[in-house]
Design a protein around this motif. Structure first.
Motif, mmCIF file in Angstrom:
data_model
loop_
_atom_site.group_PDB
_atom_site.id
_atom_site.type_symbol
_atom_site.label_atom_id
_atom_site.label_comp_id
_atom_site.label_asym_id
_atom_site.label_seq_id
_atom_site.Cartn_x
_atom_site.Cartn_y
_atom_site.Cartn_z
ATOM 1 N N HIS A 258 55.404 -6.410 -19.223
ATOM 2 C CA HIS A 258 56.387 -6.118 -20.525
ATOM 3 C C HIS A 258 55.372 -4.844 -21.106
ATOM 4 C CE1 HIS A 258 58.088 -7.660 -24.450
ATOM 5 N NE2 HIS A 258 58.507 -6.410 -24.252
ATOM 6 N N VAL A 259 56.325 -3.807 -20.708
ATOM 7 C CA VAL A 259 55.727 -2.480 -21.578
ATOM 8 C C VAL A 259 56.778 -2.174 -22.501
ATOM 9 C CG1 VAL A 259 55.549 0.121 -20.995
ATOM 10 C CG2 VAL A 259 54.586 -1.655 -19.522
ATOM 11 N N LEU A 260 56.334 -1.985 -23.707
ATOM 12 C CA LEU A 260 57.019 -1.612 -24.865
ATOM 13 C C LEU A 260 56.974 -0.467 -25.397
ATOM 14 C CD1 LEU A 260 55.293 -4.375 -25.612
ATOM 15 C CD2 LEU A 260 56.965 -4.520 -27.082
ATOM 16 N N GLY A 261 57.841 -0.028 -26.337
ATOM 17 C CA GLY A 261 57.887 1.365 -27.007
ATOM 18 C C GLY A 261 58.801 2.441 -26.547
ATOM 19 N N LEU A 262 59.952 2.217 -25.649
ATOM 20 C CA LEU A 262 60.593 3.088 -25.171
ATOM 21 C C LEU A 262 61.608 3.438 -26.150
ATOM 22 C CD1 LEU A 262 59.353 1.644 -22.519
ATOM 23 C CD2 LEU A 262 61.271 2.868 -21.280
ATOM 24 N N GLY A 263 61.643 2.711 -27.207
ATOM 25 C CA GLY A 263 62.774 3.235 -28.324
ATOM 26 C C GLY A 263 62.086 3.796 -29.451
ATOM 27 N N TYR A 264 60.860 4.455 -29.253
ATOM 28 C CA TYR A 264 60.107 5.001 -30.423
ATOM 29 C C TYR A 264 58.922 6.341 -29.827
ATOM 30 C CZ TYR A 264 56.215 1.910 -30.512
ATOM 31 O OH TYR A 264 55.141 0.978 -29.996
ATOM 32 N N VAL A 278 59.097 -5.416 -16.776
ATOM 33 C CA VAL A 278 60.246 -5.489 -17.878
ATOM 34 C C VAL A 278 60.020 -4.254 -18.814
ATOM 35 C CG1 VAL A 278 61.069 -6.673 -19.934
ATOM 36 C CG2 VAL A 278 60.933 -7.842 -17.779
ATOM 37 N N ILE A 279 60.857 -3.471 -19.022
ATOM 38 C CA ILE A 279 60.551 -2.365 -20.263
ATOM 39 C C ILE A 279 61.343 -2.531 -21.183
ATOM 40 C CG2 ILE A 279 59.634 -0.331 -18.439
ATOM 41 C CD1 ILE A 279 62.686 0.544 -18.496
ATOM 42 N N HIS A 280 60.938 -2.199 -22.467
ATOM 43 C CA HIS A 280 61.451 -2.737 -23.670
ATOM 44 C C HIS A 280 61.774 -1.378 -24.653
ATOM 45 C CE1 HIS A 280 61.294 -5.995 -27.126
ATOM 46 N NE2 HIS A 280 62.486 -5.288 -27.105
ATOM 47 N N PHE A 281 63.014 -1.383 -24.863
ATOM 48 C CA PHE A 281 63.491 -0.062 -25.645
ATOM 49 C C PHE A 281 63.170 -0.412 -27.204
ATOM 50 C CE2 PHE A 281 64.961 1.013 -21.904
ATOM 51 C CZ PHE A 281 65.172 2.451 -21.702
ATOM 52 N N ASN A 282 62.249 -1.130 -27.689
ATOM 53 C CA ASN A 282 62.020 -1.540 -29.067
ATOM 54 C C ASN A 282 61.657 -0.189 -29.785
ATOM 55 O OD1 ASN A 282 59.397 -1.779 -27.806
ATOM 56 N ND2 ASN A 282 58.331 -2.067 -29.507
ATOM 57 N N GLY A 283 62.317 -0.267 -31.086
ATOM 58 C CA GLY A 283 62.328 1.095 -31.969
ATOM 59 C C GLY A 283 63.835 1.233 -32.257
ATOM 60 N N ASN A 284 64.054 2.408 -32.975
ATOM 61 C CA ASN A 284 65.181 2.773 -33.358
ATOM 62 C C ASN A 284 65.965 3.472 -32.352
ATOM 63 O OD1 ASN A 284 64.929 1.630 -36.120
ATOM 64 N ND2 ASN A 284 63.943 3.118 -36.663
ATOM 65 N N ILE A 293 65.573 8.545 -26.349
ATOM 66 C CA ILE A 293 64.549 9.426 -25.721
ATOM 67 C C ILE A 293 65.066 9.903 -24.354
ATOM 68 C CG2 ILE A 293 62.236 9.580 -24.874
ATOM 69 C CD1 ILE A 293 61.272 7.566 -27.199
ATOM 70 N N SER A 294 65.403 10.998 -24.161
ATOM 71 C CA SER A 294 66.357 11.604 -23.146
ATOM 72 C C SER A 294 65.421 10.907 -21.847
ATOM 73 C CB SER A 294 66.325 13.124 -23.151
ATOM 74 O OG SER A 294 65.021 13.642 -23.142
ATOM 75 N N GLN A 295 64.295 11.189 -21.527
ATOM 76 C CA GLN A 295 63.557 10.891 -20.314
ATOM 77 C C GLN A 295 63.815 9.322 -19.986
ATOM 78 O OE1 GLN A 295 61.972 11.800 -22.959
ATOM 79 N NE2 GLN A 295 59.730 11.489 -22.889
ATOM 80 N N PHE A 296 64.041 8.558 -20.836
ATOM 81 C CA PHE A 296 63.791 7.179 -20.688
ATOM 82 C C PHE A 296 65.480 6.529 -20.543
ATOM 83 C CE2 PHE A 296 59.737 6.816 -23.275
ATOM 84 C CZ PHE A 296 58.834 7.264 -22.444
ATOM 85 N N ARG A 297 66.211 7.276 -20.885
ATOM 86 C CA ARG A 297 67.821 6.638 -21.104
ATOM 87 C C ARG A 297 68.263 6.418 -19.645
ATOM 88 N NH1 ARG A 297 72.128 10.069 -24.239
ATOM 89 N NH2 ARG A 297 72.299 8.213 -25.776
ATOM 90 N N PRO A 298 67.927 7.386 -18.676
ATOM 91 C CA PRO A 298 68.112 6.831 -17.208
ATOM 92 C C PRO A 298 67.893 5.353 -16.802
ATOM 93 C CG PRO A 298 67.622 9.129 -17.442
ATOM 94 C CD PRO A 298 67.086 8.566 -18.509
#
Length: 318
Positions: A258-264, A278-284, A293-298
């Motif tokens: 579980h890798v976090l932080g893709l939303g901030y 699992v990747i987690h888009f926690n954050g706003n 975040i453009s590089q993570f959205r795809p």
């Protein structure tokens, strides 16, 4: 199959139809045998029809999907659920909805907790998994802002050592310790918990429901939630009561689950992301928003069902 404890069961509680479909779609596409996976999707009555349509328009490679409304669970009422009783209180509604600029500027540290999502019972269902799924022994809880990148069946093979909650710890140095989530000036908190204890993350949690029932975790949650009616033990949200409820019953999982932080956090390395189950888009900066975040959205967008005629009418800014 919906109640078969020999299959792999997931719980997803969401009012975001596209996000929930991405969770299921990504889990199915990365599983070795989708027919052995069961997804329990719970939403509110307003979104039930849309959620049912989304999951009936394709077969998800034979995976089993149950879609229900939270209102279907009759035991979830204010006489049993402390947080529902508190949500009905005038004080809490005033805390959320009183438009007072003066108070807002004085209380900036806690403004994030005034997000209405904390008022939603969907956000608190995670504390009632054994009662919602009485025939199951284990279940994987997934937030709706995650993407599954690998087969997750290995989680069911982990020896939980009698623990209730399998979660990835988030502390490093002095960050994400219990002291940051609850009020250690309160004697009850100070007496029961260590301020230096390592916190963990919600988003991908593996729950041993038999251990949960044995440890009476829901009763423990109720005990502390009732004590916190005036928000003196912690402010709001579900992580602080989770840290309290599973204080001595959490099994740390390897961080690659579980890798976090893709939303901030735009500086997460792609190696770390690619190795994650699992990747987690926690954050706003959620991947379905313009501010993503453009590089993570795809990583999220590739699991959106763009062939769905209803999805084609949505504007993701992609």
């Amino acid at each position: 199959e919906i109640e078969d404890p020999k299959l792999y069961h997931y719980a997803i509680f969401s009012d975001n139809v596209i996000a929930a479909s991405v969770v299921v779609n990504s889990a199915v596409k990365n599983s070795k045998d989708p027919t052995k996976h069961v997804f329990h999707v719970v939403t509110d009555k307003m979104n039930l029809g849309a959620m049912q349509v989304m999951f009936k328009m394709r077969d998800y490679s034979g995976a089993h999907i149950e879609v229900k409304a939270v209102e279907d669970y009759k035991f979830l009422n204010s006489s049993y659920v402390p947080v529902l009783k508190q949500l009905e209180s005038a004080n809490l509604q005033k805390f959320y909805f009183k438009n007072d600029i003066g108070n807002a500027t004085k209380d900036t540290a806690n403004m994030k907790f005034r997000n209405p999502k904390y008022l939603s019972i969907l956000n608190h269902l995670r504390f009632y998994l054994p009662e919602m799924y009485p025939k199951l022994h284990k279940i994987l809880f997934l937030d709706d802002d995650i993407v599954v990148q690998k087969d997750l069946t290995g989680l069911w093979k982990i020896d939980m050592d009698g623990k209730v909650n399998g979660a990835v710890e988030t502390c490093f140095g002095s960050f994400h310790r219990y002291a940051q989530y609850m009020n250690f000036s309160h004697p009850l908190i100070k007496a029961k918990f260590s301020p230096k204890a390592c916190a963990w993350a919600y988003g991908m949690n593996f729950f041993d429901l038999d251990a949960w029932r044995r440890e009476k975790c829901t009763e423990e949650y109720h005990y502390w939630q009732n004590l916190n009616e005036n928000r003196t033990l912690w402010k709001l949200g579900t992580l602080p009561p989770g840290l309290i409820t599973y204080y001595s019953t959490t099994k740390p999982l390897h961080k690659s689950w579980h890798v976090l932080g893709l939303g901030y956090n735009p500086s997460i390395s792609m190696d770390e992301i690619n190795n994650a189950a699992v990747i987690h888009f926690n954050g706003n900066m959620k991947p379905w928003l313009d501010i993503a975040i453009s590089q993570f959205r795809p990583l999220w967008a590739k699991y959106v069902d763009y062939e769905n005629e209803y999805v084609q009418t949505c504007n993701f800014g992609l």
